[in-house]
Design a protein around this motif. Sequence first.
Motif, short mmCIF file in Angstrom:
data_model
loop_
_atom_site.label_atom_id
_atom_site.label_comp_id
_atom_site.label_asym_id
_atom_site.label_seq_id
_atom_site.Cartn_x
_atom_site.Cartn_y
_atom_site.Cartn_z
N LEU A 97 64.09 3.27 12.46
CA LEU A 97 62.69 2.76 12.70
C LEU A 97 62.97 1.83 11.75
CD1 LEU A 97 60.36 5.87 13.96
CD2 LEU A 97 62.09 3.91 15.67
N TYR A 98 63.24 0.74 11.17
CA TYR A 98 63.35 -0.30 10.32
C TYR A 98 62.14 -1.18 10.52
CZ TYR A 98 68.14 1.21 9.91
OH TYR A 98 69.26 2.44 9.89
N ARG A 99 61.75 -1.68 11.52
CA ARG A 99 60.68 -2.31 11.35
C ARG A 99 59.12 -2.08 11.13
NH1 ARG A 99 58.98 -7.70 15.38
NH2 ARG A 99 61.04 -7.15 15.87
N GLN A 100 59.08 -0.22 11.84
CA GLN A 100 58.34 0.42 11.61
C GLN A 100 58.09 0.43 10.31
OE1 GLN A 100 58.72 2.16 15.47
NE2 GLN A 100 56.84 3.01 15.13
N GLY A 101 58.86 0.67 9.58
CA GLY A 101 58.57 1.62 8.19
C GLY A 101 59.20 -0.03 7.08
N LEU A 102 59.19 -1.02 7.60
CA LEU A 102 58.66 -2.31 7.27
C LEU A 102 57.09 -2.72 7.25
CD1 LEU A 102 61.37 -5.37 7.74
CD2 LEU A 102 60.71 -3.34 5.00
N THR A 103 56.93 -2.68 7.82
CA THR A 103 55.44 -2.75 8.56
C THR A 103 54.57 -1.26 8.43
OG1 THR A 103 56.03 -2.64 10.91
CG2 THR A 103 55.52 -4.91 10.11
N HIS A 104 54.64 -0.53 8.17
CA HIS A 104 53.86 0.66 8.17
C HIS A 104 52.81 0.49 7.22
CE1 HIS A 104 52.55 5.02 8.55
NE2 HIS A 104 52.64 4.94 7.42
N ASP A 105 51.71 0.59 7.61
CA ASP A 105 50.19 0.68 7.16
C ASP A 105 49.76 -0.58 6.55
OD1 ASP A 105 49.80 3.49 8.13
OD2 ASP A 105 49.32 3.80 6.17
N LEU A 106 50.49 -1.87 6.38
CA LEU A 106 49.62 -3.20 5.81
C LEU A 106 48.92 -2.98 6.09
CD1 LEU A 106 52.60 -5.55 7.16
CD2 LEU A 106 52.03 -4.26 5.10
N SER A 107 48.20 -1.94 7.08
CA SER A 107 46.20 -2.71 6.99
C SER A 107 45.26 -2.49 5.57
CB SER A 107 45.60 -1.87 8.59
OG SER A 107 46.17 -0.69 8.54
N LYS A 108 46.76 -1.29 4.77
CA LYS A 108 45.56 -0.55 4.34
C LYS A 108 45.74 -1.67 2.70
CE LYS A 108 46.75 4.24 4.94
NZ LYS A 108 47.28 5.26 4.27
N TYR A 109 46.27 -2.70 3.17
CA TYR A 109 45.77 -3.51 1.75
C TYR A 109 44.78 -4.51 2.03
CZ TYR A 109 49.73 -1.61 0.35
OH TYR A 109 50.78 -0.75 -0.66
N SER A 110 44.49 -4.49 4.10
CA SER A 110 43.29 -5.64 4.50
C SER A 110 41.84 -5.02 3.85
CB SER A 110 42.70 -5.15 5.73
OG SER A 110 42.01 -4.03 5.47
N PRO A 111 40.87 -5.84 3.11
CA PRO A 111 39.58 -5.55 2.46
C PRO A 111 39.05 -4.69 3.22
CG PRO A 111 39.93 -8.26 2.70
CD PRO A 111 41.26 -7.59 3.76
N THR A 112 38.36 -4.38 4.25
CA THR A 112 38.32 -3.51 4.57
C THR A 112 38.29 -1.99 4.03
OG1 THR A 112 37.15 -4.58 6.76
CG2 THR A 112 36.55 -2.28 6.77
N GLU A 113 39.85 -1.77 4.14
CA GLU A 113 40.92 -0.72 4.07
C GLU A 113 40.43 -0.75 2.55
OE1 GLU A 113 44.11 0.82 6.54
OE2 GLU A 113 43.21 -0.38 8.34
N PHE A 114 40.87 -1.41 1.75
CA PHE A 114 41.41 -0.86 0.63
C PHE A 114 40.20 -1.23 -0.62
CE2 PHE A 114 42.26 -2.64 -3.61
CZ PHE A 114 43.50 -2.26 -3.99
N TRP A 115 39.17 -2.27 0.07
CA TRP A 115 38.17 -1.64 -1.66
C TRP A 115 37.77 -0.20 -1.04
CZ3 TRP A 115 38.65 -4.09 -5.06
CH2 TRP A 115 39.75 -5.25 -5.22
N ASN A 116 37.09 0.01 0.42
CA ASN A 116 36.76 0.86 1.03
C ASN A 116 37.27 2.95 -0.02
OD1 ASN A 116 34.30 0.43 1.96
ND2 ASN A 116 34.97 0.61 3.79
N GLY A 117 39.14 2.03 0.46
CA GLY A 117 39.98 3.20 0.15
C GLY A 117 39.87 3.06 -1.80
N ALA A 118 40.15 2.04 -2.87
CA ALA A 118 39.53 2.14 -4.00
C ALA A 118 38.16 2.82 -4.66
CB ALA A 118 39.80 -0.23 -4.04
N ARG A 119 37.13 2.17 -3.26
CA ARG A 119 35.20 2.90 -3.79
C ARG A 119 35.26 4.25 -4.11
NH1 ARG A 119 30.02 2.04 -1.22
NH2 ARG A 119 28.51 3.49 -2.64
N TYR A 120 36.43 4.65 -2.59
CA TYR A 120 35.91 5.93 -3.08
C TYR A 120 37.91 7.19 -3.14
CZ TYR A 120 32.14 5.62 -0.31
OH TYR A 120 30.54 5.38 0.28
#
Length: 183
Positions: free
Chosen positions: A26-49
Amino acid sequence: MKPWKHFKTITRHRMIVMGGCFRVGLYRQGLTHDLSKYSPTEFWNGARYYQGVRSPNAEEREEKGYSEAWMHHKGRNRHHYEYWTDMNRQTRCYEAVYMPRRYLAEQVMDRRAACMVYQGKDYTSASPLTYFLKSRERELMHPENRRELEFLLTMLAEQGEKAAFHYIRYHFLKGSPLPWEVK
C-alpha cells in the motif's frame, strides 16, 4: 517543548505505518497516512494536549467533552471506521458502511503503530488485538469489517508480523475469500 514532542510522536507513528503499508503493497496510503495531523486544527490541539503516553485527543475530549482534532481527523482519513458512516436511505438513520479492504489493511498498520508508539518496550504483536477487544468501538463498526479486523489482528497476535503481513498482501488485498466465506 510540547509542539516538538508532539511532532516527533506523530512523525514516528507515520513512519511506522508507512513501513507496514509498504510491506503489504500500500505505497500511496503509506506515503499519505495521517497527513492531516500536520494541519493547524489537529497539530496545535495535539500539541496542547500532548502527554506522550496516549492520544492527545483523549485528553482534549476529557477537558472539553469532545475532540475538535479527532472530528477533523476522522473525516479526512479513510482508514478510520468512523469515516465510513452514512445515512441509510430506508431508515434515515446513520449507520456503518462497509470499508474497502485496502483501508482496513491500513487500519491494521495504524493500530499496530499506535500501540508501538504509546506502549514502547511493552508492545507485543498481541497489543493491537488486546486494545481492540477491550474497546467499545467494535459495536460501532460495520459487522463484516469488525470480523475482518479481528481476524487480521488475531493473526498478527498469534502468528506474528511476517505471516500476517504476507496474508494481508497476497490474500486479503487480492480479494481472496476469508475462512468463513469458503464453502
